[in-house]
Design a protein around this motif. Structure first.
Motif, PDB file in Angstrom:
ATOM      1  N   LEU A  44      19.679   3.567  50.885  1.00  0.00           N
ATOM      2  CA  LEU A  44      20.536   2.435  51.198  1.00  0.00           C
ATOM      3  C   LEU A  44      21.075   2.591  52.611  1.00  0.00           C
ATOM      4  O   LEU A  44      21.587   3.649  52.970  1.00  0.00           O
ATOM      5  N   VAL A  45      20.939   1.544  53.417  1.00  0.00           N
ATOM      6  CA  VAL A  45      21.444   1.562  54.796  1.00  0.00           C
ATOM      7  C   VAL A  45      22.594   0.564  54.896  1.00  0.00           C
ATOM      8  O   VAL A  45      22.452  -0.603  54.529  1.00  0.00           O
ATOM      9  N   VAL A  65      24.964  11.390  51.896  1.00  0.00           N
ATOM     10  CA  VAL A  65      25.175  10.693  53.164  1.00  0.00           C
ATOM     11  C   VAL A  65      24.272  11.415  54.157  1.00  0.00           C
ATOM     12  O   VAL A  65      24.560  12.512  54.596  1.00  0.00           O
ATOM     13  N   ASN A  66      23.144  10.793  54.490  1.00  0.00           N
ATOM     14  CA  ASN A  66      22.085  11.449  55.251  1.00  0.00           C
ATOM     15  C   ASN A  66      22.289  11.255  56.750  1.00  0.00           C
ATOM     16  O   ASN A  66      21.960  10.211  57.300  1.00  0.00           O
ATOM     17  N   ASP A  67      22.814  12.277  57.422  1.00  0.00           N
ATOM     18  CA  ASP A  67      23.096  12.159  58.853  1.00  0.00           C
ATOM     19  C   ASP A  67      21.859  12.341  59.720  1.00  0.00           C
ATOM     20  O   ASP A  67      21.906  12.095  60.917  1.00  0.00           O
ATOM     21  N   THR A  68      20.726  12.749  59.143  1.00  0.00           N
ATOM     22  CA  THR A  68      19.501  12.810  59.951  1.00  0.00           C
ATOM     23  C   THR A  68      18.878  11.421  60.093  1.00  0.00           C
ATOM     24  O   THR A  68      18.169  11.160  61.055  1.00  0.00           O
ATOM     25  N   LEU A  69      19.149  10.525  59.137  1.00  0.00           N
ATOM     26  CA  LEU A  69      18.635   9.153  59.220  1.00  0.00           C
ATOM     27  C   LEU A  69      19.669   8.172  59.750  1.00  0.00           C
ATOM     28  O   LEU A  69      19.326   7.125  60.264  1.00  0.00           O
ATOM     29  N   LEU A  86      22.552   6.281  52.842  1.00  0.00           N
ATOM     30  CA  LEU A  86      22.697   7.003  51.586  1.00  0.00           C
ATOM     31  C   LEU A  86      21.316   7.190  50.983  1.00  0.00           C
ATOM     32  O   LEU A  86      20.569   6.219  50.846  1.00  0.00           O
ATOM     33  N   THR A  87      20.975   8.425  50.646  1.00  0.00           N
ATOM     34  CA  THR A  87      19.668   8.720  50.056  1.00  0.00           C
ATOM     35  C   THR A  87      19.849   9.347  48.677  1.00  0.00           C
ATOM     36  O   THR A  87      20.965   9.662  48.270  1.00  0.00           O
TER      37      THR A  87
END
Length: 118
Positions: A44-45, A65-69, A86-87
């Motif tokens: 989810l973006v 909470v994916n900080d690489t994406l 969010l992954t």
């Protein structure tokens, strides 16, 4: 007159008027403090609003909470208008997601919720 009706019906059919829509709403209700950008395959973006925040938790367990994406990470500054990704969201059934965050300016803690429809 019959030919005109047949031509009109054929034109409407070719434009897809009689076909059910294949698009689905990804979240409903969606978050009230984050702008929905995209959802696909458990990712989810979102876009942060006009304030700097600190995301303190996300539920259900396992959602990251994916900080690489994205531009924001858990327990760190997430500036205004930055992308939140969010992954690890379940891809089956409806998933209720809750984001808890602290407004940097006011110091107040807020909660925002959405339901993702798979």
């Amino acid at each position: 007159a019959i030919a005109i009706v047949v031509i009109a019906v054929a034109a409407l059919y070719s434009m897809g008027v009689f076909s059910p829509s294949s698009s689905t709403v990804a979240c409903s209700p969606c978050f009230s403090n984050f702008a929905f950008v995209d959802y696909s395959n458990g990712t989810l973006v979102l876009r942060n609003g006009a304030r700097d925040i600190n995301i303190t938790s996300v539920t259900p367990a396992g959602v990251v909470v994916n900080d690489t994406l994205g531009d924001c990470a858990l327990n760190s500054l997430c500036e205004a208008n930055k992308k939140i990704v969010l992954t690890n969201i379940s891809t089956t059934g409806d998933v209720d997601i809750t984001i808890t965050y602290k407004d940097i300016l006011s110091g107040l803690t807020h909660t925002d919720e959405a339901t993702i429809h798979n």
